[in-house]
Write a protein that holds these residues in place. Structure first.
Motif, PDB file in Angstrom:
ATOM      1  N   LEU A 188     101.929  55.068 -18.866  1.00 45.64           N
ATOM      2  CA  LEU A 188     100.847  54.993 -17.880  1.00 45.64           C
ATOM      3  C   LEU A 188     101.391  54.934 -16.463  1.00 45.64           C
ATOM      4  O   LEU A 188     100.815  55.530 -15.539  1.00 45.64           O
ATOM      5  N   SER A 191     102.311  58.413 -15.492  1.00 46.72           N
ATOM      6  CA  SER A 191     101.177  59.315 -15.303  1.00 46.72           C
ATOM      7  C   SER A 191     100.262  58.875 -14.169  1.00 46.72           C
ATOM      8  O   SER A 191      99.365  59.619 -13.760  1.00 46.72           O
ATOM      9  N   ASP A 193      98.160  56.239 -14.275  1.00 48.45           N
ATOM     10  CA  ASP A 193      96.887  55.745 -14.794  1.00 48.45           C
ATOM     11  C   ASP A 193      96.971  54.246 -15.048  1.00 48.45           C
ATOM     12  O   ASP A 193      98.002  53.728 -15.472  1.00 48.45           O
ATOM     13  N   ARG A 194      95.841  53.547 -14.834  1.00 52.59           N
ATOM     14  CA  ARG A 194      95.815  52.106 -15.066  1.00 52.59           C
ATOM     15  C   ARG A 194      95.517  51.765 -16.526  1.00 52.59           C
ATOM     16  O   ARG A 194      95.983  50.746 -17.026  1.00 52.59           O
ATOM     17  N   GLY A 196      94.772  53.219 -20.666  1.00 53.39           N
ATOM     18  CA  GLY A 196      94.926  54.282 -21.651  1.00 53.39           C
ATOM     19  C   GLY A 196      94.351  53.850 -22.986  1.00 53.39           C
ATOM     20  O   GLY A 196      94.047  52.675 -23.209  1.00 53.39           O
ATOM     21  N   ARG A 332      84.778  57.264 -19.849  1.00 55.08           N
ATOM     22  CA  ARG A 332      84.552  58.362 -18.902  1.00 55.08           C
ATOM     23  C   ARG A 332      83.185  58.215 -18.233  1.00 55.08           C
ATOM     24  O   ARG A 332      83.012  58.548 -17.057  1.00 55.08           O
ATOM     25  N   ARG A 341      85.219  57.558 -14.784  1.00 56.88           N
ATOM     26  CA  ARG A 341      86.672  57.637 -14.616  1.00 56.88           C
ATOM     27  C   ARG A 341      87.092  59.091 -14.766  1.00 56.88           C
ATOM     28  O   ARG A 341      86.587  59.827 -15.623  1.00 56.88           O
ATOM     29  N   ARG A 343      90.022  60.410 -15.769  1.00 53.93           N
ATOM     30  CA  ARG A 343      90.802  60.745 -16.955  1.00 53.93           C
ATOM     31  C   ARG A 343      91.131  59.481 -17.718  1.00 53.93           C
ATOM     32  O   ARG A 343      91.326  58.409 -17.136  1.00 53.93           O
ATOM     33  N   ILE A 344      91.186  59.625 -19.027  1.00 58.98           N
ATOM     34  CA  ILE A 344      91.557  58.531 -19.903  1.00 58.98           C
ATOM     35  C   ILE A 344      92.690  59.040 -20.797  1.00 58.98           C
ATOM     36  O   ILE A 344      92.453  59.740 -21.795  1.00 58.98           O
ATOM     37  N   PRO A 345      93.929  58.762 -20.452  1.00 59.39           N
ATOM     38  CA  PRO A 345      95.042  59.253 -21.269  1.00 59.39           C
ATOM     39  C   PRO A 345      95.056  58.613 -22.650  1.00 59.39           C
ATOM     40  O   PRO A 345      94.655  57.464 -22.821  1.00 59.39           O
ATOM     41  N   ARG A 370      98.412  49.284 -17.769  1.00 56.81           N
ATOM     42  CA  ARG A 370      99.678  49.783 -17.202  1.00 56.81           C
ATOM     43  C   ARG A 370     100.716  48.671 -17.037  1.00 56.81           C
ATOM     44  O   ARG A 370     100.413  47.574 -16.580  1.00 56.81           O
ATOM     45  N   ASP A 387      95.570  45.946 -12.002  1.00 56.31           N
ATOM     46  CA  ASP A 387      95.545  46.675 -13.269  1.00 56.31           C
ATOM     47  C   ASP A 387      94.939  45.830 -14.379  1.00 56.31           C
ATOM     48  O   ASP A 387      94.206  46.331 -15.238  1.00 56.31           O
TER      49      ASP A 387
END
Length: 405
Positions: A188, A191, A193-194, A196, A332, A341, A343-345, A370, A387
């Motif tokens: 995370l 990428s 992102d906070r 996932g 999302r 949001r 994106r959600i990895p 993260r 986070d």
């Protein structure tokens, strides 16, 4: 909540945590959990395996939504692994109440016991017992480094060890379990992102390697006359690193016991524990087979006997696809409670969790927060407050989407 929990079980010398199962530090953590449940008017329930449950609504109604994690630690572990999921669960419930979210399903928060396996050598004891993946007979044979059995430790802590065992009725009342956890890696962070969602847990296991040689005097025994088990053990550690690199896996000898453990004595026994994990079973089998072959070759070369004992093994865990996809849709749609949001990895992990154990019995999913350094199982483990708060918001969104339907 975080400030109240932070000092419990913390070692003043290392700064890490030693919250081992059925110890005084564990009792303090359990008391903290009970207090948090009481402050919120939740019904506290301790099951036959010592896991703590805090309920809003009646779980007997069925199809309950449960979240939580664990409060125990590895030796000198960090503050976030496990506790972040429990603290975030209570904080998410507070947020749902602030929003006035109606509950269409019972909501539970759980603290699973002995997840790390630091004391008795087997991870996820509380959830394994509940799911029927650990028999009472085997659990009763578990012993810590001081020779104290699990039943004796439980009894000393005021819990009935004869009551432990599978709890299918409890699990049948749960419709979904979502565990929030600090990421134990840097995916995370890399990428940007906070938050996932977990896709799967790598297959992993623990093997004990017992190298048996001959104790003798360190100063008077010729090198040629020695049967020193430390030598093949050391070569096996290096072999594990090589095999893991070849397979794109990980392998670690992180625990060792030596007898007689004297500075001026050649050991009679060197016992080392291998932890290995890989993206698939074939890769894991390849690594462990390679390590064992190297160990046997080196042991034979030094006139040392070797026993290899499988202590635990967990297959690959694919989290429930329907629940995972539902989490992604909720997150999302409901980012920051109304702002989608971007994106959600979705990412896999090499770390084991209670959610992975329960996945064979009930739909489970995981959220990751993260970790800026990727460090875990260490006092340096860390997650930024922003986070963590993003994790609470995401968990609240998920719980709201699951209970209000």
């Amino acid at each position: 909540m975080w400030r109240d929990l932070l000092p419990l079980g913390r070692h003043p010398g290392s700064g890490g945590y030693r919250r081992y199962a059925w110890t005084g530090a564990d009792a303090e953590c359990r008391a903290w959990f009970a207090a948090q449940a009481g402050l919120r008017g939740l019904r506290l329930d301790v099951d036959r395996n010592g896991n703590q449950w805090a309920w809003l609504g009646d779980p007997a109604d069925g199809d309950a939504v449960v979240t939580g994690s664990h409060l125990d630690s590895v030796p000198d572990g960090g503050a976030f692994d496990g506790p972040l999921g429990v603290v975030s669960a209570f904080a998410a419930l507070d947020e749902l109440r602030r929003r006035g979210t109606p509950l269409g399903r019972p909501l539970g928060i759980v603290n699973f016991g002995d997840e790390e396996g630091a004391r008795f050598g087997l991870a996820c004891v509380g959830s394994r017992l509940t799911a029927g993946q650990l028999t009472r007979d085997r659990a009763h044979r578990l012993t810590d480094g001081d020779g104290v059995t699990l039943p004796r430790a439980m009894e000393a802590a005021g819990h009935d060890p004869d009551a432990i065992g599978a709890d299918p009725e409890r699990l049948a009342r749960i419709g979904a379990f979502v565990e929030l956890h600090v990421e134990q890696g840097r995916a995370l962070d890399l990428s940007g992102d906070r938050i996932g969602i977990a896709s799967a847990i790598w297959p992993h296991g623990r093997w004990r390697f017992d190298f048996r040689g001959e104790a003798n005097h360190a100063g008077t025994t010729r090198l040629a006359d020695r049967r020193d088990p430390m030598l093949p053990y050391a070569e096996t550690v290096l072999a594990a690193r090589r095999e893991a690199e070849l397979a794109g896996a990980v392998a670690t000898f992180g625990k060792i016991a030596v007898e007689p453990n004297g500075v001026n004595a050649i050991p009679s026994l060197v016992r080392g524990w291998l932890d290995s994990r890989a993206a698939d079973r074939a890769s894991l089998d390849t690594v462990v087979a390679g390590v064992e072959k190297a160990a046997r070759d080196h042991a034979a070369a030094h006139g040392v006997d070797l026993d290899v004992v499988l202590e635990s093994r967990t297959p690959v865990v694919d989290f429930d696809h329907a629940l995972r996809d539902e989490l992604a849709r909720i997150l999302r749609r409901d980012g920051d409670h109304g702002t989608a949001r971007e994106r959600i990895p979705v990412l896999g992990t090499g770390a084991g969790h209670d959610a992975g154990i329960l996945s064979a019995s009930i739909p489970t999913a995981m959220l990751f927060v993260r970790n800026p350094t990727g460090v875990s199982h260490s006092p340096a483990e860390y997650a930024a407050e922003d986070d963590c708060l993003a994790g609470v918001a995401a968990l609240a969104d998920v719980l709201e989407g699951l209970v209000d339907r």
